[in-house]
Design an enzyme around this catalytic site. Structure first.
Site, PDB file in Angstrom:
ATOM      1  N   HIS A   1       0.844  -1.201   0.000  1.00 47.20           N
ATOM      2  CA  HIS A   1       0.000   0.000   0.000  1.00 47.20           C
ATOM      3  C   HIS A   1       0.870   1.237   0.000  1.00 47.20           C
ATOM      4  CE1 HIS A   1      -3.198   2.793   1.012  1.00 47.20           C
ATOM      5  NE2 HIS A   1      -4.014   1.861   0.550  1.00 47.20           N
TER       6      HIS A   1
ATOM      7  N   ASP B   1      -7.771  -5.419  -0.488  1.00 48.16           N
ATOM      8  CA  ASP B   1      -8.284  -6.290  -1.553  1.00 48.16           C
ATOM      9  C   ASP B   1      -8.047  -7.773  -1.299  1.00 48.16           C
ATOM     10  OD1 ASP B   1      -9.383  -4.397  -3.352  1.00 48.16           O
ATOM     11  OD2 ASP B   1      -7.354  -3.717  -3.777  1.00 48.16           O
TER      12      ASP B   1
HETATM   13  N1  ACO Z   1       4.166  -7.744  -4.707  1.00 48.69           N
HETATM   14  C1  ACO Z   1       5.520  -7.779  -4.847  1.00 48.69           C
HETATM   15  N2  ACO Z   1       6.335  -6.737  -4.584  1.00 48.69           N
HETATM   16  C2  ACO Z   1       5.755  -5.611  -4.128  1.00 48.69           C
HETATM   17  C3  ACO Z   1       4.357  -5.520  -3.940  1.00 48.69           C
HETATM   18  C4  ACO Z   1       3.568  -6.640  -4.256  1.00 48.69           C
HETATM   19  N3  ACO Z   1       2.254  -6.602  -4.131  1.00 48.69           N
HETATM   20  N4  ACO Z   1       4.057  -4.290  -3.478  1.00 48.69           N
HETATM   21  C5  ACO Z   1       5.226  -3.617  -3.385  1.00 48.69           C
HETATM   22  N5  ACO Z   1       6.236  -4.423  -3.776  1.00 48.69           N
HETATM   23  C6  ACO Z   1       7.635  -4.064  -3.858  1.00 48.69           C
HETATM   24  C7  ACO Z   1       7.815  -2.909  -4.854  1.00 48.69           C
HETATM   25  O1  ACO Z   1       7.981  -3.377  -6.185  1.00 48.69           O
HETATM   26  C8  ACO Z   1       9.011  -2.176  -4.314  1.00 48.69           C
HETATM   27  O2  ACO Z   1      10.177  -2.844  -4.754  1.00 48.69           O
HETATM   28  P1  ACO Z   1      11.441  -1.985  -5.268  1.00 48.69           P
HETATM   29  O3  ACO Z   1      11.874  -1.202  -4.051  1.00 48.69           O
HETATM   30  O4  ACO Z   1      12.418  -3.049  -5.681  1.00 48.69           O
HETATM   31  O5  ACO Z   1      10.948  -1.122  -6.381  1.00 48.69           O
HETATM   32  C9  ACO Z   1       8.893  -2.385  -2.808  1.00 48.69           C
HETATM   33  O6  ACO Z   1       8.074  -3.537  -2.613  1.00 48.69           O
HETATM   34  C10 ACO Z   1       8.304  -1.224  -2.070  1.00 48.69           C
HETATM   35  O7  ACO Z   1       7.060  -0.857  -2.668  1.00 48.69           O
HETATM   36  P2  ACO Z   1       6.235   0.375  -2.124  1.00 48.69           P
HETATM   37  O8  ACO Z   1       7.002   1.636  -2.401  1.00 48.69           O
HETATM   38  O9  ACO Z   1       5.835   0.103  -0.712  1.00 48.69           O
HETATM   39  O10 ACO Z   1       4.908   0.317  -3.030  1.00 48.69           O
HETATM   40  P3  ACO Z   1       4.237   1.496  -3.877  1.00 48.69           P
HETATM   41  O11 ACO Z   1       3.790   2.557  -2.953  1.00 48.69           O
HETATM   42  O12 ACO Z   1       5.117   1.888  -5.003  1.00 48.69           O
HETATM   43  O13 ACO Z   1       2.988   0.739  -4.539  1.00 48.69           O
HETATM   44  C11 ACO Z   1       1.010  -0.519  -4.656  1.00 48.69           C
HETATM   45  C12 ACO Z   1       1.829   0.475  -3.820  1.00 48.69           C
HETATM   46  C13 ACO Z   1       0.734   0.063  -6.055  1.00 48.69           C
HETATM   47  C14 ACO Z   1      -0.328  -0.785  -3.962  1.00 48.69           C
HETATM   48  C15 ACO Z   1       1.825  -1.821  -4.774  1.00 48.69           C
HETATM   49  O14 ACO Z   1       2.086  -2.346  -3.489  1.00 48.69           O
HETATM   50  C16 ACO Z   1       1.148  -2.847  -5.656  1.00 48.69           C
HETATM   51  O15 ACO Z   1       1.276  -2.778  -6.887  1.00 48.69           O
HETATM   52  N6  ACO Z   1       0.394  -3.823  -5.047  1.00 48.69           N
HETATM   53  C17 ACO Z   1      -0.318  -4.812  -5.805  1.00 48.69           C
HETATM   54  C18 ACO Z   1      -1.608  -4.233  -6.384  1.00 48.69           C
HETATM   55  C19 ACO Z   1      -2.689  -4.038  -5.314  1.00 48.69           C
HETATM   56  O16 ACO Z   1      -2.937  -4.890  -4.477  1.00 48.69           O
HETATM   57  N7  ACO Z   1      -3.346  -2.878  -5.398  1.00 48.69           N
HETATM   58  C20 ACO Z   1      -4.421  -2.509  -4.481  1.00 48.69           C
HETATM   59  C21 ACO Z   1      -3.936  -1.447  -3.517  1.00 48.69           C
HETATM   60  S1  ACO Z   1      -5.206  -1.018  -2.340  1.00 48.69           S
HETATM   61  C22 ACO Z   1      -6.282  -0.126  -3.246  1.00 48.69           C
HETATM   62  O17 ACO Z   1      -5.917   0.612  -4.128  1.00 48.69           O
HETATM   63  C23 ACO Z   1      -7.689  -0.318  -3.035  1.00 48.69           C
END
Ligand code: ACO
Length: 355
Positions: free
Chosen positions: A245, A302
Site C-alpha cells: 500500500h 483487496d
Molecule cells: N508484490 C511484490 N512486490 C511488491 C508488492 C507486491 N504486491 N508491493 C510492493 N512491492 C515491492 C515494490 O515493487 C518495491 O520494490 P522496489 O523497491 O524493488 O521497487 C517495494 O516492494 C516497495 O514498494 P512500495 O514503495 O511500498 O509500493 P508502492 O507505494 O510503489 O505501490 C502498490 C503500492 C501500487 C499498492 C503496490 O504495493 C502494488 O502494486 N500492489 C499490488 C496491487 C494491489 O494490491 N493494489 C491494491 C492497492 S489497495 C487499493 O488501491 C484499493
C-alpha cells in the site's frame, strides 16, 4: 474540511471516517456510515430511518436502463457496464444540472441506491437469468445479495457484505477519489464525478486488484500449492495482487477486519480451504518481501475481501464493481467538499515525478 472526511495513520494502522475509528463504524449499517461521510455526522434514529427510506425508494431502475444493460455479455468485467450505465442514467435525473445542496443530496441518494441494482441486473441478464427487483425491506447489503442470487442471504452473509461496503466506503485521497475530486473541481455534475471515480477504480493497481486476487487463489486451488506458486511468481518479479500500500507501512486495519470476517465465513460454511490457501500466500509473501526488501509488505484491503467473495460465490467479474458500491459514498463526500471550495485542481507536470 476535506481532511476531516478521513484520517489515516499509515504507521500505526489507524483509519477513521469523520474522526470515528473504523473498528467502531464496522458494526453500524452502511446507510449510517454513508450518511456520516456525506453529512459529516452520524444520523440520529429519525434521520437514519428517513435516509434509509429514501435510499430504499430509489433502488429501482427504469426500462430504458434495463434495455442498455441487456446488451452486455458476462465475459466482461462488470465495471465496463457500470461506468456506461451510470453515465446513461444521468439523463433521467431531473436534478442533473441543479448544483444546489438539496439537489446534490437527491442525486447522491439516487446514485448510492441504484448502483447495486445496476450491477445485479447486469449480472443476472448476462448470466441468462431474469433480473430480480430490489426488496425495500432488506438492508443495502442483503438486498444486493438477494438481487444477484434471487434468494435471501443468511444473516451472517448479510452482515459480512454490509461490513464489506463500510470498509470500502472511504480512504482519503486514493486514486479514484482523487479523480472524482478533480472532476468535481471543474464544477461538473455529480454523475460525472462518480463516473471518473469508477473509471479509475477499475485498474488492477487499485480496485481491480480484488478480482485478480480471486483469480490467483482459484488458480492455486489449495494450501499445498500456494507457497510454490508465489515463489515462482516472485522469482519472475511479478507483483502479488492484494499486497502492499502506498500509505500503510503496517497491517492495513481493513485487512485485519477482512481477515477475521473471512475466517468467520469459512468456519460457518465448514470449508476452510480458501482461507487456509490465503494464509499460506500471506505468510509466503510477507516472509519473502522481508528477506528481499528488508521491510514487510502486508495484505491490503483487496486480499481477504476477495476471500469473502469466494465464500459467497461471487464471481471475479463483479469484484471491483462491489468495491464501487461502498466507495461511491466517499467519492460523493469528497465531491461535495470540492464543490464548496470552488477551486479547480490543476497540478503542474513536474509534480508527477513525486507520485
Ligand atoms: N508484490 C511484490 N512486490 C511488491 C508488492 C507486491 N504486491 N508491493 C510492493 N512491492 C515491492 C515494490 O515493487 C518495491 O520494490 P522496489 O523497491 O524493488 O521497487 C517495494 O516492494 C516497495 O514498494 P512500495 O514503495 O511500498 O509500493 P508502492 O507505494 O510503489 O505501490 C502498490 C503500492 C501500487 C499498492 C503496490 O504495493 C502494488 O502494486 N500492489 C499490488 C496491487 C494491489 O494490491 N493494489 C491494491 C492497492 S489497495 C487499493 O488501491 C484499493
Amino acid at each position: 474540511m476535506s481532511k476531516n472526511i478521513c484520517f489515516i495513520d499509515g504507521l500505526e494502522g489507524i483509519l477513521k471516517y469523520r474522526e470515528i475509528d473504523i473498528n467502531q463504524l464496522v458494526d453500524l449499517s452502511y446507510d449510517a456510515v454513508s450518511y456520516l461521510l456525506i453529512q459529516g455526522e452520524l444520523p440520529g434514529d429519525k434521520e437514519l430511518a428517513e435516509y434509509s427510506a429514501r435510499l430504499q425508494g430509489e433502488r429501482e431502475i427504469n426500462r430504458e436502463v434495463m434495455d442498455v444493460i441487456r446488451m452486455y455479455k458476462l465475459n466482461i468485467d462488470a465495471m465496463e457496464a457500470l461506468r456506461t450505465v451510470v453515465s446513461f442514467i444521468s439523463q433521467f435525473d431531473p436534478d442533473l444540472n441543479d448544483s444546489s445542496t438539496e439537489a446534490n443530496m437527491r442525486k447522491s441518494i439516487r446514485l448510492i441506491a441504484k448502483i447495486p441494482t445496476i450491477i445485479a441486473a447486469y449480472y443476472r441478464v448476462a448470466s441468462g437469468k431474469e433480473p430480480v427487483p430490489p426488496d425495500r425491506s432488506l438492508s443495502h447489503g442483503a438486498n444486493f445479495l438477494y438481487m444477484i442470487r434471487g434468494s435471501k442471504p443468511s444473516k451472517l452473509e448479510a452482515e459480512v457484505i454490509e461490513k464489506d461496503f463500510i470498509l470500502s466506503a472511504e480512504h482519503e485521497l486514493n486514486a479514484s477519489t482523487f479523480s472524482s475530486r478533480v472532476t468535481a473541481s471543474t464544477l461538473a455534475d455529480l454523475y460525472s464525478a462518480v463516473v471518473s471515480g469508477l473509471c479509475t477504480l477499475k485498474g488492477p493497481l487499485h480496485g481491480g486488484a480484488r478480482a485478480e486476487v480471486m483469480t490467483m487463489i482459484q488458480e492455486i486451488a489449495c494450501p499445498e500449492n500456494a507457497e510454490k506458486y508465489i515463489l515462482e511468481k516472485m522469482g519472475k518479479k511479478e507483483k502479488i495482487m492484494g499486497f502492499g500500500h502506498r500509505v500503510y507501512k503496517t497491517y492495513d486495519p481493513r485487512g485485519t477486519l477482512f481477515k477475521q470476517l473471512s475466517k468467520q465465513l469459512a468456519e460457518a460454511k465448514g470449508d476452510m480451504h480458501w482461507y487456509e490457501t490465503a494464509e499460506v500466500i500471506e505468510n509466503t509473501v510477507v516472509r519473502e518481501l522481508v528477506e528481499k526488501k528488508g521491510k514487510p509488505i502486508y495484505p491490503n484491503v483487496d486480499f481477504y475481501s476477495a476471500v469473502i467473495y469466494m465464500y459467497m460465490d461471487i464471481p471475479p467479474q463483479l469484484a471491483t464493481s462491489i468495491f464501487a458500491i461502498g466507495r461511491v459514498s466517499g467519492w460523493i463526500a469528497h465531491s461535495f467538499d470540492q464543490y464548496e471550495k470552488k477551486k479547480i485542481i490543476r497540478p503542474r507536470a513536474f509534480m508527477l515525478d513525486e507520485c
